[in-house]
Enzyme design. Structure first.
Site, PDB file in Angstrom:
ATOM      1  N   TYR A   1      12.953  12.156  91.246  1.00 18.50           N
ATOM      2  CA  TYR A   1      12.080  12.028  92.079  1.00 18.50           C
ATOM      3  C   TYR A   1      11.505  10.892  92.810  1.00 18.50           C
ATOM      4  O   TYR A   1      10.714  10.345  92.797  1.00 18.50           O
ATOM      5  CB  TYR A   1      11.026  12.672  91.828  1.00 18.50           C
ATOM      6  CG  TYR A   1      10.846  14.272  91.505  1.00 18.50           C
ATOM      7  CD1 TYR A   1      10.938  15.184  92.475  1.00 18.50           C
ATOM      8  CD2 TYR A   1      11.085  14.549  90.270  1.00 18.50           C
ATOM      9  CE1 TYR A   1      10.947  16.347  92.065  1.00 18.50           C
ATOM     10  CE2 TYR A   1      10.936  16.034  89.891  1.00 18.50           C
ATOM     11  CZ  TYR A   1      11.117  16.955  90.908  1.00 18.50           C
ATOM     12  OH  TYR A   1      11.194  18.386  90.734  1.00 18.50           O
TER      13      TYR A   1
ATOM     14  N   ASP B   1      13.219  22.345  83.182  1.00 19.61           N
ATOM     15  CA  ASP B   1      13.803  21.265  82.334  1.00 19.61           C
ATOM     16  C   ASP B   1      12.101  21.188  81.623  1.00 19.61           C
ATOM     17  O   ASP B   1      11.249  21.687  81.866  1.00 19.61           O
ATOM     18  CB  ASP B   1      13.967  20.013  83.049  1.00 19.61           C
ATOM     19  CG  ASP B   1      13.142  19.456  84.076  1.00 19.61           C
ATOM     20  OD1 ASP B   1      12.046  19.594  83.801  1.00 19.61           O
ATOM     21  OD2 ASP B   1      13.771  19.684  85.311  1.00 19.61           O
TER      22      ASP B   1
ATOM     23  N   GLU C   1      18.134  26.899  89.993  1.00 17.79           N
ATOM     24  CA  GLU C   1      16.998  26.378  89.513  1.00 17.79           C
ATOM     25  C   GLU C   1      15.650  26.620  90.239  1.00 17.79           C
ATOM     26  O   GLU C   1      15.811  26.549  91.522  1.00 17.79           O
ATOM     27  CB  GLU C   1      17.139  24.984  89.219  1.00 17.79           C
ATOM     28  CG  GLU C   1      15.895  24.370  88.671  1.00 17.79           C
ATOM     29  CD  GLU C   1      16.167  22.771  87.925  1.00 17.79           C
ATOM     30  OE1 GLU C   1      15.682  22.423  86.868  1.00 17.79           O
ATOM     31  OE2 GLU C   1      17.119  22.114  88.455  1.00 17.79           O
TER      32      GLU C   1
END
Length: 524
Positions: free
Chosen positions: A247, A98, A499
């Site tokens: 996160y 991202d 990812e």
């Protein structure tokens, strides 16, 4: 973004788009001759893996790219970061596929790159990669210095995960929010402050001989950040709500503060930092938590190993011995858990797949594999330097340095292709590797090849939904990897497995350097 929490936004993104993507299920059995090897009859090129890993960090760069940029499909991006807030936040790393810059995982990435350089500097240099590892570290530390704009102020995020996930754009084109978020006295973030302090302290050791002025600057900021984190205590995800879904600091800030103290002790040799790690050992869980994972969030195993090193080398006052012994016992619990030698059963040991991969959880499991490989490798070296001291597991079993290193090597080889699928989970390594990595920049034609603007929805329509391989190979990226049954689906929408994250690859820099050095020494 590969997280410990599965967000609503990401689930909606997946549900809406998965039907349009061609899925590839890799075979459940080892394909003979696949990859560059692994297992019986194969040889891995660890030097090539090290080289590839360091290339990956250039693909993740944000900011104005330098003249010697080797990953040519990337261009300048995020050149106005911080402008809205009146600060310069240009640079740093995108954490994954991202376009957001998250301070906590970025700092952890820098810490692990620095630890690799501290422990394996000679091997990295012998492999011809010293300059590149220094550049990878400095790209991160330059940004972290910028982000620390006052003694009690640290910018912890640039960009917004929610708006970012509604767009599929190259970083060179991004039109999403670049709002920046900080922690300060009124909005504390001891975890992100502590991790950033650890990163800068570890990096100061790396640059001590080659760039002493820069090393001193890093250490100065590290000490200020440690003091800030300790004086104004609090979790950063309570101060910055936008980070919670991506996160969140589930482990709290105690591990980061102990981690920072031990890195500052190693960087400065000052007793005060060791006194802190001993005094706060119980309150912050350093001698209480027996952990079976090590990650960007949970630092206990790493800091316990740092404390064990202090004990093993005798660099401590005698009154600290009892507490350091407790740290060492918890470090050994982690190592024995990886080996499956703890007496408590499944809850006290790390699961393994039938193919031999350590398995912690389905979302980006490879981060736990690579971090385990690093800690096993580091501790085996500490053992060898201290008369091959045995690791003592609960229940009376022991483990040698050779056993720890054998498991570390097995995990590294699994990553490179010694697995039931016969696939390298390091992109660009070997003949078979993931081709549809969940990565915006890699999945869209490069800005250099086609400079026309690609909009938010256009990226989804024209590029995310394409069934073919990504037009750009993000060499050195280690993807999330297979599930508990060694199965892997190479699809762009399968972000839990395809990812890649900077903190997956960072620990392998040290492991690959060690394995290459070991292989070279054995060949003589």
């Amino acid at each position: 973004m590969a997280r410990g929490l599965e967000t609503t936004t990401m689930m909606l993104e997946s549900v809406a788009l998965c039907a349009a993507v061609v899925l590839v299920l890799l075979p459940p059995t080892m394909a003979a001759g696949s990859g560059d090897g692994g297992g019986a009859g194969f040889e891995f090129d660890y030097r090539n893996a090290l080289h590839s890993g360091l290339l990956y960090f250039e693909a993740q760069r944000s900011g104005h790219l330098p003249y010697n940029q080797r990953v040519r499909w990337r261009g300048h991006s995020g050149l106005a970061d911080g402008l809205q807030q009146g600060v310069d936040l240009v640079g740093g790393y995108y954490d994954a596929g991202d376009n957001v810059k998250f301070g906590l995982p970025m700092a952890f990435t820098v810490t692990m790159l620095s630890w690799s350089a501290v422990e394996f500097g000679e091997e990295i240099a012998a492999a011809g990669e010293r300059r590149h590892v220094l550049e990878a570290i400095k790209w991160g530390t330059d940004y972290l210095l910028k982000a620390h704009t006052a003694p009690d102020e640290l910018w912890a995020e640039v960009g917004d995960g929610d708006t970012d996930h509604y767009c599929w754009q190259r970083p060179e084109d991004m039109t999403t929010s670049r709002q920046a978020y900080k922690v300060d006295r009124d909005n504390p973030g001891s975890d992100v402050a502590g991790e950033t302090a650890a990163a800068l302290a570890a990096a100061s050791i790396v640059f001590r001989s080659s760039n002493p002025h820069y090393s001193h600057l890093l250490l100065h900021h590290a000490e200020q950040l440690f003091e800030f984190g300790d004086k104004y205590r609090g979790k950063y995800d309570s101060s910055i709500g936008e980070v919670w879904s991506y996160y969140a600091s589930v482990s709290g800030y105690g591990d980061e503060m102990l981690w920072a103290a031990l890195w500052l002790h190693r960087a400065t040799g000052r007793r005060g930092y060791l006194d802190y790690a001993v005094a706060m050992a119980d309150e912050f869980g350093g001698t209480g938590w027996a952990i079976t994972e090590f990650s960007w969030d949970v630092k206990y195993a790493g800091l316990q190993i740092l404390a064990a090193k202090v004990l093993m080398e005798g660099n401590h006052p005698e009154e600290h011995r009892a507490t350091l012994e407790q740290y060492k016992s918890k470090a050994e619990h982690y190592l024995c858990a990886c080996l499956g030698k703890n007496a408590g059963g499944a809850d006290d040991n790390v699961n393994r797949t039938a193919g031999g991969m350590l398995f912690v959880r389905q979302w980006n499991n490879m981060q736990y594999v690579t971090n385990a490989a690093f800690l096993l490798t580091v501790y085996s070296r500490y053992q060898q330097k201290n008369s091959d001291e045995l690791v003592r597991c609960s229940g009376g079993e022991t483990a040698t340095a050779g056993e720890l290193m054998a498991l570390a090597r097995a995990q590294a080889d699994y990553v490179l292709g010694a697995n039931p699928a016969g696939v390298s989970y390091m992109v660009g390594y070997g003949r078979r590797f993931p081709r549809r990595v969940h990565h915006r920049g890699a999945s869209i034609v490069s800005h250099r090849a086609d400079g026309r603007f690609i909009g938010c929805v256009q990226g989804y329509d024209d590029w995310f939904r394409r069934g073919g391989a990504n037009p750009n190979v993000v060499v050195g990226a280690i993807v999330g990897g297979p599930d508990h049954r060694d199965r892997f689906r190479d699809s762009r929408d399968n972000y839990m497995q395809t990812e890649a994250c900077t903190y997956n690859t960072a620990p392998m820099v040290g492991v690959f350097a060690h394995l290459h050095g070991e292989k070279t020494a054995n060949a003589r």
